[in-house]
Write a protein that holds these residues in place. Structure first.
Motif, PDB file in Angstrom:
ATOM      1  N   VAL A 199       0.834  -1.200   0.000  1.00  0.00           N
ATOM      2  CA  VAL A 199       0.000   0.000   0.000  1.00  0.00           C
ATOM      3  C   VAL A 199       0.867   1.248   0.000  1.00  0.00           C
ATOM      4  CG1 VAL A 199      -1.681   1.329   1.336  1.00  0.00           C
ATOM      5  CG2 VAL A 199      -1.949  -1.145   1.112  1.00  0.00           C
ATOM      6  N   VAL A 200       1.900   1.259   0.841  1.00  0.00           N
ATOM      7  CA  VAL A 200       2.766   2.439   0.952  1.00  0.00           C
ATOM      8  C   VAL A 200       3.508   2.689  -0.358  1.00  0.00           C
ATOM      9  CG1 VAL A 200       4.776   3.393   2.144  1.00  0.00           C
ATOM     10  CG2 VAL A 200       3.002   2.190   3.440  1.00  0.00           C
ATOM     11  N   LEU A 213       1.153   2.063   6.897  1.00  0.00           N
ATOM     12  CA  LEU A 213       2.285   2.239   7.808  1.00  0.00           C
ATOM     13  C   LEU A 213       1.971   1.671   9.192  1.00  0.00           C
ATOM     14  CD1 LEU A 213       3.352   5.858   6.829  1.00  0.00           C
ATOM     15  CD2 LEU A 213       4.756   3.806   6.563  1.00  0.00           C
ATOM     16  N   ALA A 214       0.743   1.860   9.643  1.00  0.00           N
ATOM     17  CA  ALA A 214       0.354   1.309  10.948  1.00  0.00           C
ATOM     18  C   ALA A 214       0.412  -0.212  10.936  1.00  0.00           C
ATOM     19  CB  ALA A 214      -1.048   1.795  11.314  1.00  0.00           C
ATOM     20  N   VAL A 215      -0.030  -0.813   9.838  1.00  0.00           N
ATOM     21  CA  VAL A 215       0.036  -2.273   9.726  1.00  0.00           C
ATOM     22  C   VAL A 215       1.487  -2.741   9.736  1.00  0.00           C
ATOM     23  CG1 VAL A 215      -0.374  -4.204   8.165  1.00  0.00           C
ATOM     24  CG2 VAL A 215      -2.179  -2.542   8.567  1.00  0.00           C
ATOM     25  N   THR A 235       7.794   7.336  10.539  1.00  0.00           N
ATOM     26  CA  THR A 235       7.179   7.834   9.298  1.00  0.00           C
ATOM     27  C   THR A 235       5.691   8.095   9.503  1.00  0.00           C
ATOM     28  OG1 THR A 235       8.771   6.506   8.037  1.00  0.00           O
ATOM     29  CG2 THR A 235       6.886   7.387   6.842  1.00  0.00           C
ATOM     30  N   LEU A 236       5.043   7.201  10.239  1.00  0.00           N
ATOM     31  CA  LEU A 236       3.613   7.367  10.523  1.00  0.00           C
ATOM     32  C   LEU A 236       3.373   8.621  11.353  1.00  0.00           C
ATOM     33  CD1 LEU A 236       0.697   6.212  10.517  1.00  0.00           C
ATOM     34  CD2 LEU A 236       1.324   4.932  12.569  1.00  0.00           C
ATOM     35  N   LYS A 237       4.159   8.827  12.398  1.00  0.00           N
ATOM     36  CA  LYS A 237       3.980  10.000  13.262  1.00  0.00           C
ATOM     37  C   LYS A 237       4.250  11.289  12.505  1.00  0.00           C
ATOM     38  CE  LYS A 237       5.132   7.815  17.694  1.00  0.00           C
ATOM     39  NZ  LYS A 237       6.092   7.822  18.838  1.00  0.00           N
ATOM     40  N   LEU A 238       5.240  11.267  11.623  1.00  0.00           N
ATOM     41  CA  LEU A 238       5.618  12.479  10.909  1.00  0.00           C
ATOM     42  C   LEU A 238       4.584  12.881   9.870  1.00  0.00           C
ATOM     43  CD1 LEU A 238       7.782  14.645  10.345  1.00  0.00           C
ATOM     44  CD2 LEU A 238       8.824  13.045   8.720  1.00  0.00           C
ATOM     45  N   TYR A 240       1.338  11.202   9.326  1.00  0.00           N
ATOM     46  CA  TYR A 240      -0.073  10.957   9.646  1.00  0.00           C
ATOM     47  C   TYR A 240      -0.271  10.978  11.159  1.00  0.00           C
ATOM     48  CZ  TYR A 240       0.057   9.348   4.812  1.00  0.00           C
ATOM     49  OH  TYR A 240       0.245   9.267   3.453  1.00  0.00           O
ATOM     50  N   PRO A 241      -0.075  12.137  11.778  1.00  0.00           N
ATOM     51  CA  PRO A 241      -0.186  12.202  13.247  1.00  0.00           C
ATOM     52  C   PRO A 241      -1.591  11.946  13.769  1.00  0.00           C
ATOM     53  CG  PRO A 241       0.022  14.404  12.319  1.00  0.00           C
ATOM     54  CD  PRO A 241       0.259  13.450  11.191  1.00  0.00           C
ATOM     55  N   ASP A 242      -2.608  12.076  12.899  1.00  0.00           N
ATOM     56  CA  ASP A 242      -3.990  11.871  13.330  1.00  0.00           C
ATOM     57  C   ASP A 242      -4.503  10.470  13.026  1.00  0.00           C
ATOM     58  OD1 ASP A 242      -4.112  14.525  14.202  1.00  0.00           O
ATOM     59  OD2 ASP A 242      -4.721  15.237  12.219  1.00  0.00           O
ATOM     60  N   ASN A 243      -3.612   9.563  12.673  1.00  0.00           N
ATOM     61  CA  ASN A 243      -4.039   8.197  12.384  1.00  0.00           C
ATOM     62  C   ASN A 243      -4.671   7.563  13.620  1.00  0.00           C
ATOM     63  OD1 ASN A 243      -3.384   5.037  12.093  1.00  0.00           O
ATOM     64  ND2 ASN A 243      -3.491   5.960  10.061  1.00  0.00           N
ATOM     65  N   PRO A 244      -5.745   6.795  13.471  1.00  0.00           N
ATOM     66  CA  PRO A 244      -6.415   6.195  14.635  1.00  0.00           C
ATOM     67  C   PRO A 244      -5.528   5.287  15.474  1.00  0.00           C
ATOM     68  CG  PRO A 244      -7.809   6.050  12.681  1.00  0.00           C
ATOM     69  CD  PRO A 244      -6.474   6.532  12.218  1.00  0.00           C
ATOM     70  N   SER A 245      -4.445   4.786  14.907  1.00  0.00           N
ATOM     71  CA  SER A 245      -3.560   3.905  15.671  1.00  0.00           C
ATOM     72  C   SER A 245      -2.665   4.669  16.636  1.00  0.00           C
ATOM     73  CB  SER A 245      -2.686   3.079  14.717  1.00  0.00           C
ATOM     74  OG  SER A 245      -1.849   3.931  13.952  1.00  0.00           O
ATOM     75  N   LEU A 246      -2.685   6.000  16.563  1.00  0.00           N
ATOM     76  CA  LEU A 246      -1.875   6.827  17.461  1.00  0.00           C
ATOM     77  C   LEU A 246      -2.783   7.501  18.483  1.00  0.00           C
ATOM     78  CD1 LEU A 246       0.522   8.543  14.882  1.00  0.00           C
ATOM     79  CD2 LEU A 246       1.021   6.586  16.351  1.00  0.00           C
ATOM     80  N   GLU A 247      -2.480   7.298  19.737  1.00  0.00           N
ATOM     81  CA  GLU A 247      -3.203   7.930  20.833  1.00  0.00           C
ATOM     82  C   GLU A 247      -2.198   8.690  21.700  1.00  0.00           C
ATOM     83  OE1 GLU A 247      -5.535   5.201  23.030  1.00  0.00           O
ATOM     84  OE2 GLU A 247      -6.714   4.511  21.305  1.00  0.00           O
ATOM     85  N   ASP A 248      -2.336  10.027  21.687  1.00  0.00           N
ATOM     86  CA  ASP A 248      -1.397  10.886  22.422  1.00  0.00           C
ATOM     87  C   ASP A 248       0.040  10.629  21.986  1.00  0.00           C
ATOM     88  OD1 ASP A 248      -3.534  11.953  23.868  1.00  0.00           O
ATOM     89  OD2 ASP A 248      -3.379  10.384  25.402  1.00  0.00           O
ATOM     90  N   GLY A 249       0.212  10.393  20.694  1.00  0.00           N
ATOM     91  CA  GLY A 249       1.550  10.175  20.166  1.00  0.00           C
ATOM     92  C   GLY A 249       2.097   8.783  20.366  1.00  0.00           C
TER      93      GLY A 249
END
Length: 337
Positions: A199-200, A213-215, A235-238, A240-249
């Motif tokens: 996908v990426v 990236l989360a997968v 890469t995900l944090k940079l 897509y910081p609002d991705n559902p797999s991230l909670e408070d970073g």
């Protein structure tokens, strides 16, 4: 409401199946056939239009309306909800008239037929998630629109085709993410990581890249590949910081790493699992129904519950307790319980 819609669809389908095939008058001239076909198209009588256009083409294969009839037959089949017939007619027109001034229209209708192939009458009334369905027709539609835009970039249909390609690309990417999550659930982490990387690498700028990236992050964590997991997570944090797999970073995995399944379940990716034996008289289906009922009961708003809800629950509890009493308890009216 959905049941009514389905009944209506069934009645319409039965009516169409039972209707007799239209017989086209053999004495009609080429111009008369074409005029009647046009009138049927204008009145949305597409079945009748298809019959007349086919008759026109077969009776006057070298007439002045032959090529136009072949082109309009594609449209009539498409509007008549016959995608395979529409694509077949489009392929035939493209093969016979590759230099025709309106051949781009044939490419466009061919892509539209595939685009709408999974969006029939049932899909209009039922809440289907298109990203979880077989992507075969979506992939065909994308490729057909790609042919149109590459061969005829200045076509009047190219802008619409490009917009549909964006939608189809996002749909195909989301489907790959669903497959990757399935592999995660089955603890096939190598396959999940490969799907996420696919996908990426192949669907850049689509919303599903963040999920890919989360997968990858989760699959690499389960596999113990800490360096790859850290790279994917950064890469995900940079990006897509609002991705559902991230909670408070912080990254929150979807699946746990506990693998207490049998060797058969692991070997078959969880398709064959050794579940605990069911109580006598119960099945997996009955358990699912009971669970759905209990979930629905818990979701009932408080204002809709009866005022004597506590008494009802107490009576249900007593009834449940009484159902477990022995025959001796019934005979002694519970004196020796």
């Amino acid at each position: 409401m959905h049941v009514k819609h389905l009944l209506l669809i069934a009645i319409l389908a039965l009516t169409a199946a039972c209707s007799s095939k239209e017989v086209v008058d053999e004495n009609l001239s080429e111009a008369e056939l074409y005029q009647q076909a046009q009138a049927d198209l204008d009145s949305k009588s597409y079945t009748s239009a298809v019959a007349k256009l086919k008759a026109l083409e077969s009776r006057y294969p070298f007439g002045r309306y032959a090529e136009q009839a072949q082109l309009e037959l594609i449209y009539a089949n498409y509007k008549n909800a016959e995608p395979e017939a529409a694509k077949s007619a489009a392929e035939r027109f493209i093969r016979l008239h590759p230099q025709h001034a309106n051949v781009d229209y044939a490419y466009y209708l061919k892509g539209l037929a595939s685009f709408d192939q999974d969006r029939g009458l049932v899909a209009r009334f039922l809440p289907l998630d298109m990203t979880k369905r077989d992507p075969g027709a979506a992939r065909d539609s994308y490729n057909e629109f790609a042919q149109l835009t590459s061969r005829y970039p200045n076509s009047r249909y190219a802008p619409d085709a490009k917009q549909r390609m964006v939608y189809l690309r996002n749909l195909l990417a989301a489907y790959e993410v669903h497959v990757a999550h399935y592999y995660l659930k089955r603890q096939a982490y190598v396959a999940a990581a490969n799907r996420g990387r696919y996908v990426v690498e192949n669907f850049q700028e689509s919303p599903a890249v963040g999920d890919g990236l989360a997968v990858m992050t989760e699959a690499y964590q389960h596999l113990g590949m800490d360096d790859l997991a850290a790279t994917s997570l950064e890469t995900l944090k940079l990006n897509y910081p609002d991705n559902p797999s991230l909670e408070d970073g912080q990254f929150v995995p979807r699946e746990t790493d506990d693998d207490n399944r049998s060797w058969l379940a692991r070997a078959t990716l969880g398709l064959i699992e050794n579940d605990d034996p069911l109580p006598p008289g119960q099945t997996r289906a009955s358990q699912d129904v009971i669970r759905q009922y209990e979930d629905a009961q818990e979701d009932i708003p408080a204002e809709l519950l009866p005022e004597n809800q506590d008494e009802v629950r107490e009576q249900e509890h007593e009834a449940s307790a009484n159902s477990d009493r022995s025959w001796f308890s019934y005979m002694t009216f519970g004196l020796f319980d």
